[in-house]
Design a protein around this motif. Sequence first.
Motif, mmCIF file in Angstrom:
data_model
loop_
_atom_site.group_PDB
_atom_site.id
_atom_site.type_symbol
_atom_site.label_atom_id
_atom_site.label_comp_id
_atom_site.label_asym_id
_atom_site.label_seq_id
_atom_site.Cartn_x
_atom_site.Cartn_y
_atom_site.Cartn_z
ATOM 1 N N ILE A 82 0.853 -1.182 0.000
ATOM 2 C CA ILE A 82 0.000 0.000 0.000
ATOM 3 C C ILE A 82 0.890 1.233 0.000
ATOM 4 C CG2 ILE A 82 -1.762 1.266 1.271
ATOM 5 C CD1 ILE A 82 -2.729 -1.357 2.440
ATOM 6 N N HIS A 83 0.734 2.072 -1.012
ATOM 7 C CA HIS A 83 1.575 3.259 -1.173
ATOM 8 C C HIS A 83 0.796 4.513 -0.809
ATOM 9 C CE1 HIS A 83 4.358 6.121 -3.058
ATOM 10 N NE2 HIS A 83 5.244 5.145 -3.062
ATOM 11 N N ILE A 84 1.487 5.504 -0.243
ATOM 12 C CA ILE A 84 0.821 6.774 0.027
ATOM 13 C C ILE A 84 0.296 7.366 -1.278
ATOM 14 C CG2 ILE A 84 2.192 7.293 2.071
ATOM 15 C CD1 ILE A 84 3.740 9.333 0.326
ATOM 16 N N GLY A 85 -0.704 8.221 -1.175
ATOM 17 C CA GLY A 85 -1.235 8.839 -2.380
ATOM 18 C C GLY A 85 -2.649 9.323 -2.172
ATOM 19 N N GLY A 86 -3.451 9.194 -3.220
ATOM 20 C CA GLY A 86 -4.833 9.639 -3.166
ATOM 21 C C GLY A 86 -5.631 8.957 -4.249
ATOM 22 N N ALA A 87 -6.909 9.283 -4.308
ATOM 23 C CA ALA A 87 -7.797 8.678 -5.300
ATOM 24 C C ALA A 87 -7.372 9.075 -6.711
ATOM 25 C CB ALA A 87 -9.238 9.116 -5.045
ATOM 26 N N ALA A 88 -7.612 8.191 -7.654
ATOM 27 C CA ALA A 88 -7.185 8.419 -9.036
ATOM 28 C C ALA A 88 -7.829 9.661 -9.630
ATOM 29 C CB ALA A 88 -7.510 7.199 -9.891
ATOM 30 N N ASP A 89 -9.060 9.976 -9.227
ATOM 31 C CA ASP A 89 -9.752 11.122 -9.810
ATOM 32 C C ASP A 89 -9.641 12.372 -8.946
ATOM 33 O OD1 ASP A 89 -11.290 10.278 -7.733
ATOM 34 O OD2 ASP A 89 -13.169 10.137 -8.846
ATOM 35 N N ALA A 90 -8.740 12.347 -7.950
ATOM 36 C CA ALA A 90 -8.567 13.494 -7.056
ATOM 37 C C ALA A 90 -7.271 14.219 -7.405
ATOM 38 C CB ALA A 90 -8.552 13.039 -5.597
ATOM 39 N N PRO A 91 -7.347 15.411 -7.997
ATOM 40 C CA PRO A 91 -6.115 16.142 -8.314
ATOM 41 C C PRO A 91 -5.466 16.687 -7.044
ATOM 42 C CG PRO A 91 -8.029 17.510 -8.747
ATOM 43 C CD PRO A 91 -8.558 16.157 -8.382
ATOM 44 N N LEU A 92 -4.191 17.025 -7.150
ATOM 45 C CA LEU A 92 -3.526 17.680 -6.042
ATOM 46 C C LEU A 92 -4.233 18.996 -5.724
ATOM 47 C CD1 LEU A 92 0.277 17.237 -6.857
ATOM 48 C CD2 LEU A 92 -0.943 16.262 -4.911
ATOM 49 N N PRO A 93 -4.212 19.437 -4.468
ATOM 50 C CA PRO A 93 -4.735 20.772 -4.154
ATOM 51 C C PRO A 93 -3.991 21.829 -4.964
ATOM 52 C CG PRO A 93 -4.312 19.527 -2.148
ATOM 53 C CD PRO A 93 -3.718 18.740 -3.268
ATOM 54 N N PRO A 94 -4.571 22.986 -5.148
ATOM 55 C CA PRO A 94 -3.914 24.024 -5.957
ATOM 56 C C PRO A 94 -2.638 24.529 -5.298
ATOM 57 C CG PRO A 94 -5.809 24.929 -4.802
ATOM 58 C CD PRO A 94 -5.860 23.445 -4.594
ATOM 59 N N TYR A 95 -1.713 24.968 -6.151
ATOM 60 C CA TYR A 95 -0.489 25.575 -5.634
ATOM 61 C C TYR A 95 -0.821 27.025 -5.271
ATOM 62 C CZ TYR A 95 4.535 25.466 -4.906
ATOM 63 O OH TYR A 95 5.782 25.450 -4.328
#
Length: 371
Positions: A202-215
Amino acid sequence: MTEYLFISADNHLDTHWCPKDLWQDRLPEKYKEIGPKVIEGENGSQWTWEGKLWDKSAAGSNSTQFLKPFRDHGVDLPDGALPPADPTILLDHMDQSRVWSSVIFASVRKWNVSDPELLFAVYRAFNDYAMEMNKIDPDRIFILPALPTKYPDECVRELERMIKAGAKAAEFPPFDVAKPVYDEVWEPLWAMAGEARVPLCIHIGGAADAPLPPYHRGAQIAFLATAPFNLCNTFAQLVFCGAFERHPNLKVLFSECRIGWVPFAIEWCDRQTKERAPDPSAPLSMLPSEYAKRNCGFTFEEDYVGCEMMKLDWCNLGDVAIWGSDYPHPQGTWPDVSIPIDKMFEGVDPAIKQRVVWDHAAEMFNIQGPK
């Protein structure tokens, strides 16, 4: 002859390094038109599927951009080279680091594919490619086949297929799960992985359809700064739902999450068993710390706080920590991994260091080591 000192339990084969014909060579004919392929456009070489543009590709006109970090290290690579996907280059880079084996995570888990049947075909094609690569040097290269966790039944079918193909482990992405990992729907998967002694990674990350928060206003940096902790809940759910109680041979690797937070998390989980009424639907016969030691591993590249805790062997940290280089990512430790490792482990019991940089990974992934 190379003196191999390390096993890396966290390497990467990002989508931009994948061969451009990986899916086109392996997908059923009916999916080739909408399936993943590399095209040339205004952004150079880029992956596309289902009519949308996604990651750039190093297999094309963007090659120089992706090879620059290697060349900045003085590594001579020809245009078009795909180091993480080229076994000859990969093994050479491992030799330079004195790394014997590499457990390699792909980026298929990050892909947003809307058609379920295409999604299954994409996973199967990638997993077939992974197993082809793993046969080249099976004790040294292991690309993890991935499981489509939006669909539990398909996960079981694909894990069974990979076990028959000789998989040493498989990736279980927890961020797109159809049901929480404590749900009964996952019992067949835990049972199959435990019985076959195939670890789930299990690798850190997020859902496939969840983009990174804005810069913007620090949102993205805050997300990345706290990313190491986003597997803590998955660990606790697996412990308290009784997955390790019912399946004592189930092994789970929590990857790239670092380890400085792990002793606190384990100790706090132990406290819950003493301060709260037990859950009759998931009886436990051991403390969470005992399940962590028997069933789990947590990987890190550089974690000086965690290594300080190892000096006291806090919460048996030396028994659950596993080192990984994060190759080829820029925050990783390649090419000379011994520099940060020697610095981190200064003052740590050599036996603990040996377990963290070699023995634990060798046991979990059945790695034999050099003859």
